[in-house]
Design an enzyme around this catalytic site. Sequence first.
Site, mmCIF file in Angstrom:
data_model
loop_
_atom_site.group_PDB
_atom_site.id
_atom_site.type_symbol
_atom_site.label_atom_id
_atom_site.label_comp_id
_atom_site.label_asym_id
_atom_site.label_seq_id
_atom_site.Cartn_x
_atom_site.Cartn_y
_atom_site.Cartn_z
ATOM 1 N N GLY A 24 32.146 11.221 -3.139
ATOM 2 C CA GLY A 24 32.664 11.842 -4.864
ATOM 3 C C GLY A 24 31.879 10.489 -6.122
ATOM 4 N N LEU A 27 25.753 6.133 -5.862
ATOM 5 C CA LEU A 27 25.099 6.515 -5.577
ATOM 6 C C LEU A 27 24.977 7.903 -4.525
ATOM 7 N N ARG A 75 37.468 5.753 8.554
ATOM 8 C CA ARG A 75 38.141 4.729 9.600
ATOM 9 C C ARG A 75 39.260 4.835 10.495
ATOM 10 N N PHE A 105 33.066 -6.775 -1.412
ATOM 11 C CA PHE A 105 33.223 -7.901 -2.570
ATOM 12 C C PHE A 105 33.216 -8.773 -2.731
ATOM 13 N N SER A 113 41.410 -13.780 4.655
ATOM 14 C CA SER A 113 42.400 -13.258 5.616
ATOM 15 C C SER A 113 41.518 -12.266 6.248
ATOM 16 N N TYR A 155 20.339 -7.987 2.623
ATOM 17 C CA TYR A 155 21.000 -8.685 3.169
ATOM 18 C C TYR A 155 21.059 -8.157 4.535
ATOM 19 N N LYS A 170 26.730 -4.312 7.432
ATOM 20 C CA LYS A 170 25.661 -3.927 7.362
ATOM 21 C C LYS A 170 24.656 -4.089 8.704
HETATM 22 C C1 HXC Z 1 39.498 -11.825 -1.276
HETATM 23 C C2 HXC Z 1 40.754 -9.699 -1.166
HETATM 24 C C3 HXC Z 1 39.677 -9.120 -1.713
HETATM 25 C C4 HXC Z 1 39.311 -10.062 -3.074
HETATM 26 C C5 HXC Z 1 40.468 -7.483 -1.407
HETATM 27 N N1 HXC Z 1 41.278 -8.555 -0.715
HETATM 28 N N2 HXC Z 1 40.504 -7.667 -2.209
HETATM 29 N N3 HXC Z 1 40.273 -10.683 -0.281
HETATM 30 N N4 HXC Z 1 39.137 -11.251 -2.248
HETATM 31 N N5 HXC Z 1 38.520 -9.894 -4.172
HETATM 32 C C6 HXC Z 1 42.078 -8.519 0.591
HETATM 33 C C7 HXC Z 1 43.406 -7.828 0.767
HETATM 34 O O1 HXC Z 1 43.969 -8.902 0.283
HETATM 35 C C8 HXC Z 1 44.143 -7.053 1.688
HETATM 36 O O2 HXC Z 1 43.987 -8.616 2.911
HETATM 37 C C9 HXC Z 1 42.628 -6.641 1.925
HETATM 38 O O3 HXC Z 1 41.738 -7.402 1.687
HETATM 39 C C10 HXC Z 1 42.722 -5.221 2.413
HETATM 40 O O4 HXC Z 1 42.765 -4.870 0.924
HETATM 41 P P1 HXC Z 1 43.440 -3.508 0.438
HETATM 42 O O5 HXC Z 1 43.032 -3.679 -0.746
HETATM 43 O O6 HXC Z 1 44.769 -3.216 1.151
HETATM 44 O O7 HXC Z 1 42.096 -2.866 1.167
HETATM 45 P P2 HXC Z 1 41.789 -1.101 1.254
HETATM 46 O O8 HXC Z 1 43.320 -0.592 -0.297
HETATM 47 O O9 HXC Z 1 41.552 -0.466 2.228
HETATM 48 O O10 HXC Z 1 40.531 -0.865 0.042
HETATM 49 C C11 HXC Z 1 39.666 -1.864 0.843
HETATM 50 C C12 HXC Z 1 38.397 -2.633 -0.334
HETATM 51 C C13 HXC Z 1 38.694 -1.726 -2.328
HETATM 52 C C14 HXC Z 1 37.129 -3.163 0.310
HETATM 53 C C15 HXC Z 1 39.435 -3.912 -0.946
HETATM 54 O O11 HXC Z 1 37.748 -3.163 -2.798
HETATM 55 C C16 HXC Z 1 37.734 -0.457 -2.091
HETATM 56 O O12 HXC Z 1 38.348 0.061 -1.709
HETATM 57 N N6 HXC Z 1 36.110 -0.393 -2.164
HETATM 58 C C17 HXC Z 1 35.911 0.816 -2.211
HETATM 59 C C18 HXC Z 1 34.162 0.519 -2.715
HETATM 60 C C19 HXC Z 1 34.073 0.068 -2.738
HETATM 61 O O13 HXC Z 1 33.777 -1.780 -2.386
HETATM 62 N N7 HXC Z 1 32.479 -0.207 -3.244
HETATM 63 C C20 HXC Z 1 31.463 -0.950 -3.170
HETATM 64 C C21 HXC Z 1 30.199 -0.730 -2.251
HETATM 65 S S1 HXC Z 1 28.904 -1.694 -3.294
HETATM 66 P P3 HXC Z 1 45.781 -9.200 2.745
HETATM 67 O O14 HXC Z 1 44.839 -9.903 4.264
HETATM 68 O O15 HXC Z 1 45.823 -10.267 1.674
HETATM 69 O O16 HXC Z 1 46.027 -8.259 2.930
HETATM 70 C C22 HXC Z 1 28.221 -2.815 -1.861
HETATM 71 C C23 HXC Z 1 26.729 -2.395 -2.651
HETATM 72 C C24 HXC Z 1 25.628 -3.827 -1.768
HETATM 73 O O17 HXC Z 1 27.726 -2.504 -0.626
HETATM 74 C C25 HXC Z 1 24.704 -4.496 -2.714
HETATM 75 C C26 HXC Z 1 24.741 -4.753 -4.114
HETATM 76 C C27 HXC Z 1 23.311 -5.567 -4.534
HETATM 77 P P1 NAP Z 2 30.860 2.841 -5.169
HETATM 78 O O1 NAP Z 2 30.999 4.327 -5.641
HETATM 79 O O2 NAP Z 2 32.283 2.363 -4.919
HETATM 80 O O3 NAP Z 2 30.808 3.761 -3.016
HETATM 81 C C1 NAP Z 2 31.470 3.473 -2.325
HETATM 82 C C2 NAP Z 2 32.002 4.606 -2.271
HETATM 83 O O4 NAP Z 2 32.633 5.057 -0.654
HETATM 84 C C3 NAP Z 2 33.517 5.340 -2.479
HETATM 85 O O5 NAP Z 2 32.159 7.152 -3.190
HETATM 86 C C4 NAP Z 2 34.354 5.512 -1.384
HETATM 87 O O6 NAP Z 2 35.353 6.207 -1.902
HETATM 88 C C5 NAP Z 2 33.603 4.944 -0.904
HETATM 89 N N1 NAP Z 2 34.890 4.653 0.746
HETATM 90 C C6 NAP Z 2 35.169 3.227 1.246
HETATM 91 N N2 NAP Z 2 36.133 3.265 1.685
HETATM 92 C C7 NAP Z 2 35.614 4.456 2.536
HETATM 93 C C8 NAP Z 2 36.860 5.172 3.664
HETATM 94 N N3 NAP Z 2 37.414 4.215 4.316
HETATM 95 N N4 NAP Z 2 36.157 6.475 3.672
HETATM 96 C C9 NAP Z 2 35.990 7.225 3.469
HETATM 97 N N5 NAP Z 2 34.629 6.732 2.396
HETATM 98 C C10 NAP Z 2 35.123 5.346 1.292
HETATM 99 O O7 NAP Z 2 29.849 2.285 -4.769
HETATM 100 P P2 NAP Z 2 27.984 2.120 -4.615
HETATM 101 O O8 NAP Z 2 26.850 0.896 -5.185
HETATM 102 O O9 NAP Z 2 27.439 3.679 -4.751
HETATM 103 O O10 NAP Z 2 27.472 2.286 -2.320
HETATM 104 C C11 NAP Z 2 26.823 3.440 -2.676
HETATM 105 C C12 NAP Z 2 26.841 2.412 -1.088
HETATM 106 O O11 NAP Z 2 25.379 2.310 -1.291
HETATM 107 C C13 NAP Z 2 26.986 1.710 -0.498
HETATM 108 O O12 NAP Z 2 27.118 1.621 1.263
HETATM 109 C C14 NAP Z 2 26.516 -0.025 -0.520
HETATM 110 O O13 NAP Z 2 27.293 -0.747 0.078
HETATM 111 C C15 NAP Z 2 25.075 0.134 -0.581
HETATM 112 N N6 NAP Z 2 24.493 0.312 -1.936
HETATM 113 C C16 NAP Z 2 24.544 0.347 -2.775
HETATM 114 C C17 NAP Z 2 24.481 -0.936 -4.328
HETATM 115 C C18 NAP Z 2 24.682 -0.964 -5.033
HETATM 116 O O14 NAP Z 2 23.817 -2.378 -6.072
HETATM 117 N N7 NAP Z 2 25.277 -0.121 -6.288
HETATM 118 C C19 NAP Z 2 23.123 -1.936 -3.119
HETATM 119 C C20 NAP Z 2 23.065 -1.699 -2.230
HETATM 120 C C21 NAP Z 2 23.331 -1.264 -1.264
HETATM 121 P P3 NAP Z 2 37.341 6.069 -1.508
HETATM 122 O O15 NAP Z 2 37.534 4.553 -2.384
HETATM 123 O O16 NAP Z 2 37.997 7.033 -3.561
HETATM 124 O O17 NAP Z 2 37.329 6.168 -0.194
#
Ligand code: HXC
Ligand code: NAP
Length: 292
Positions: A24, A27, A75, A105, A113, A155, A170
């Site tokens: 949704g 990428l 999950r 992040f 933690s 990485y 990963k």
């Molecule tokens: C330290 C953190 C933190 C932070 C969260 N936590 N953010 N700890 N620094 N910045 C801790 C919280 O305190 C909690 O631990 C635990 O992590 C879980 O956090 P929640 O917020 O309850 O989790 P949740 O609501 O499930 O959210 C998951 C998430 C969030 C991963 C934290 O960011 C998310 O929904 N992300 C989805 C989209 C995403 O991340 N997209 C990016 C992909 S990019 P405690 O112990 O305090 O309870 C990617 C690119 C790679 O992968 C390469 C790029 C070049």
């Molecule tokens: P993004 O928009 O944040 O994409 C992550 C997606 O995963 C969101 O749609 C999120 O939706 C979903 N997601 C997270 N937790 C989930 C769960 N428990 N169940 C189902 N869906 C979940 O970020 P993006 O940059 O497009 O990343 C996409 C992919 O590319 C990831 O695998 C990332 O590691 C990879 N990647 C990105 C980059 C980059 O530069 N952007 C580089 C290398 C690799 P909800 O939070 O709504 O569930």
Amino acid sequence: MNYKNSMLKDNALESKTIVVTGGGTGLGKSMATYYSKLGANVVITSRKLEVLEKASKEITAETGNKVLPVVCDVRKEDQVNDLLKAAESEFGEVNGLLNNAAGNFISPTERLSPKAFGVIIDIVLKGTINCTMVFGKNWIDKKQPGTVLNIVTTYASTGSGYVVPSACAKAGVLAMTRSLAVEWAKYNIRFNAIAPGPFPTKGAWDRLVPKPLKDKISMEKRIPLKRTGDHQELANLAAYLMSDFSAYINGEVVTIDGGEWLQGAGQFNQLEAVPSEMWDMIEESIRGTKGS
Ligand code: HXC
Ligand code: NAP
């Protein structure tokens, strides 16, 4: 023609049904859009129905093809089973799975933690395993071929500080890709991975280049090609690897990063910083050491 154009023939994915996790946003949405443009039935999933419904409408408006939004937390195995049922009941069968959902992040590892470490492993590694097992076992039971494409990172191979949970997860996904590419080839199930470098998305940038760091980190400067990736060039690769044109590619990870990771790896790449006028002096100095 350039890298912002579509690469494959318009009907390259016709009659295929492809499930895109995290489809949704970012990428995932771009790849789902291109799959749909190429004629595929697409199912997009994530945890947020509103986001999925909006994306589904936007994609259909652009491509004219149906996109099914299904809420699924990767999950939870029961939700993944329901996702498969929903996809099959809408489109009959599933042919491809794009494991794209992720969480990430930046943080010094000592600040994490157990729950913070675990949440990333659960989404990225266990989520990918859940989807692969549910869809894979279904293909095996029904004697259907299938294609799995996993989105990893550069990485996953090199490791990286400050994103250690993501790097561990990963790396696990990459190991699974290569392992099952061999083990499940006998069932006609193919596994490949893509390792993207930086492609701007809100999800990644908010968490990896947050506001206080915006002026301190330049993604472009790190990359030999001096630009970040364009979503269409990733979508082109993801469509090719999902299509039958790549039928003989199995167990491969394709890096698409403008040379970024090699820039950091090559021992002398830092010499890029030497101005051209200095090279005469350097050459003279080296030649002067002859015989000594
Ligand atoms: C330290 C953190 C933190 C932070 C969260 N936590 N953010 N700890 N620094 N910045 C801790 C919280 O305190 C909690 O631990 C635990 O992590 C879980 O956090 P929640 O917020 O309850 O989790 P949740 O609501 O499930 O959210 C998951 C998430 C969030 C991963 C934290 O960011 C998310 O929904 N992300 C989805 C989209 C995403 O991340 N997209 C990016 C992909 S990019 P405690 O112990 O305090 O309870 C990617 C690119 C790679 O992968 C390469 C790029 C070049
Ligand atoms: P993004 O928009 O944040 O994409 C992550 C997606 O995963 C969101 O749609 C999120 O939706 C979903 N997601 C997270 N937790 C989930 C769960 N428990 N169940 C189902 N869906 C979940 O970020 P993006 O940059 O497009 O990343 C996409 C992919 O590319 C990831 O695998 C990332 O590691 C990879 N990647 C990105 C980059 C980059 O530069 N952007 C580089 C290398 C690799 P909800 O939070 O709504 O569930």
